[in-house]
Design a protein around this motif. Structure first.
Motif, PDB file in Angstrom:
ATOM      1  N   THR A  12     -24.957 -71.111  12.748  1.00  0.00           N
ATOM      2  CA  THR A  12     -24.593 -70.192  11.659  1.00  0.00           C
ATOM      3  C   THR A  12     -24.511 -68.588  12.020  1.00  0.00           C
ATOM      4  N   THR A  13     -23.950 -67.618  10.729  1.00  0.00           N
ATOM      5  CA  THR A  13     -23.782 -66.400  10.952  1.00  0.00           C
ATOM      6  C   THR A  13     -24.963 -65.564  10.546  1.00  0.00           C
ATOM      7  N   THR A  14     -25.555 -64.861  11.062  1.00  0.00           N
ATOM      8  CA  THR A  14     -26.698 -63.869  10.772  1.00  0.00           C
ATOM      9  C   THR A  14     -27.193 -63.139   9.919  1.00  0.00           C
ATOM     10  N   ASP A  15     -27.420 -62.530   8.851  1.00  0.00           N
ATOM     11  CA  ASP A  15     -27.514 -61.692   8.360  1.00  0.00           C
ATOM     12  C   ASP A  15     -28.128 -61.199   8.834  1.00  0.00           C
ATOM     13  N   ILE A  16     -27.978 -59.708   9.590  1.00  0.00           N
ATOM     14  CA  ILE A  16     -28.996 -59.021  10.215  1.00  0.00           C
ATOM     15  C   ILE A  16     -30.378 -58.947   9.640  1.00  0.00           C
ATOM     16  N   LEU A  17     -30.032 -58.393   8.681  1.00  0.00           N
ATOM     17  CA  LEU A  17     -31.443 -58.172   7.884  1.00  0.00           C
ATOM     18  C   LEU A  17     -32.715 -59.246   6.890  1.00  0.00           C
ATOM     19  N   LEU A  76     -34.645 -43.853  11.064  1.00  0.00           N
ATOM     20  CA  LEU A  76     -34.869 -44.611  12.518  1.00  0.00           C
ATOM     21  C   LEU A  76     -35.118 -43.879  13.412  1.00  0.00           C
ATOM     22  N   GLU A  77     -35.784 -42.373  13.116  1.00  0.00           N
ATOM     23  CA  GLU A  77     -36.305 -41.915  14.007  1.00  0.00           C
ATOM     24  C   GLU A  77     -37.602 -42.341  13.998  1.00  0.00           C
ATOM     25  N   GLU A  78     -38.250 -42.248  12.606  1.00  0.00           N
ATOM     26  CA  GLU A  78     -39.243 -42.954  11.932  1.00  0.00           C
ATOM     27  C   GLU A  78     -39.966 -44.384  12.727  1.00  0.00           C
ATOM     28  N   GLU A 121     -40.967 -49.622   5.848  1.00  0.00           N
ATOM     29  CA  GLU A 121     -40.402 -49.030   6.271  1.00  0.00           C
ATOM     30  C   GLU A 121     -39.539 -49.719   6.077  1.00  0.00           C
ATOM     31  N   GLU A 122     -38.949 -50.480   6.966  1.00  0.00           N
ATOM     32  CA  GLU A 122     -38.150 -51.062   7.385  1.00  0.00           C
ATOM     33  C   GLU A 122     -37.795 -52.065   5.671  1.00  0.00           C
ATOM     34  N   GLU A 123     -38.416 -52.807   5.452  1.00  0.00           N
ATOM     35  CA  GLU A 123     -37.971 -53.955   4.360  1.00  0.00           C
ATOM     36  C   GLU A 123     -37.941 -53.486   3.149  1.00  0.00           C
ATOM     37  N   LEU A 130     -29.064 -49.983   3.878  1.00  0.00           N
ATOM     38  CA  LEU A 130     -28.235 -50.638   4.274  1.00  0.00           C
ATOM     39  C   LEU A 130     -27.780 -52.345   3.600  1.00  0.00           C
ATOM     40  N   ARG A 131     -27.688 -52.895   3.048  1.00  0.00           N
ATOM     41  CA  ARG A 131     -27.277 -53.941   1.905  1.00  0.00           C
ATOM     42  C   ARG A 131     -26.395 -52.839   1.276  1.00  0.00           C
ATOM     43  N   ILE A 132     -26.308 -51.832   1.127  1.00  0.00           N
ATOM     44  CA  ILE A 132     -25.720 -51.349   0.122  1.00  0.00           C
ATOM     45  C   ILE A 132     -24.705 -50.177   1.161  1.00  0.00           C
ATOM     46  N   SER A 133     -24.198 -50.103   2.317  1.00  0.00           N
ATOM     47  CA  SER A 133     -23.665 -49.457   2.843  1.00  0.00           C
ATOM     48  C   SER A 133     -23.106 -50.721   3.951  1.00  0.00           C
ATOM     49  N   LEU A 134     -23.533 -51.495   4.679  1.00  0.00           N
ATOM     50  CA  LEU A 134     -23.036 -52.466   4.985  1.00  0.00           C
ATOM     51  C   LEU A 134     -22.410 -53.834   4.507  1.00  0.00           C
ATOM     52  N   SER A 135     -21.321 -54.359   4.649  1.00  0.00           N
ATOM     53  CA  SER A 135     -20.747 -55.138   4.318  1.00  0.00           C
ATOM     54  C   SER A 135     -21.107 -57.218   4.372  1.00  0.00           C
TER      55      SER A 135
END
Length: 175
Positions: A12-17, A76-78, A121-123, A130-135
């Protein structure tokens, strides 16, 4: 490959998030297993150390460079600084025996650091941006690239590199 291929399937292709969230859950489960002192603690710690090391390295080499923008740079710096803190605790733990009282104190600190980094931080902050900015296609392509890097790292016992990665945080490319 562990739980990831079980959850995600082989072809399967896997959504990075989704992939990163599944890895966070797997790390949480390994920490819980060590806290409960269930099963083979040495094997569980080795798996935890390898997965944390490979996860951080793959994020730093594949994921973070791909998503660094003016809007995500501060997060990302954090994140790379949080990885450094996790690596430092993990490097200490690698040199200890599991029956050392300080090992479980460090496990508690590691758990807090990982939980804050992964869930707060990430989730909590980065992934919604990223859900908004990446397709969906971009997230799937990045997920597949990340998974290849992660699996290659896992084949090389990445915990052995942790002590060498505790001097400074990984660099981020310019946005």
């Amino acid at each position: 490959m562990g739980i990831l291929r079980t959850i995600l399937g082989k072809d399967t292709t896997t959504d990075i998030l989704d992939l990163l969230k599944a890895q966070h859950a797997e790390v949480d489960a390994l920490i819980a297993q060590l806290e409960a002192r269930q099963g083979d603690p040495q094997a569980a710690f080795l798996e935890l150390a390898n997965k944390l090391a490979a996860h951080a390295a793959a994020e730093e080499k594949v994921f973070y460079p791909a998503v660094v923008t003016k809007e995500t740079r501060e997060l990302l710096e954090e994140s790379v600084e949080e990885h450094l803190a996790v690596k430092r605790v993990l490097a200490d733990m690698i040199t200890m025996t599991l029956d050392d009282g300080a090992f479980h104190a460090k496990l508690s600190v590691l758990k807090e650091q990982v939980s804050h980094h992964a869930h707060s931080e990430e989730e909590g902050k980065l992934f919604p941006k990223l859900r908004i900015s990446l397709s969906a296609d971009q997230r799937a392509a990045l997920g597949n690239e990340y998974l290849v890097a992660f699996e290659e790292l896992m084949d090389a016992q990445p915990y052995k590199q942790v002590a060498r990665e505790t001097r400074q945080a990984a660099p981020l490319p310019r946005a």
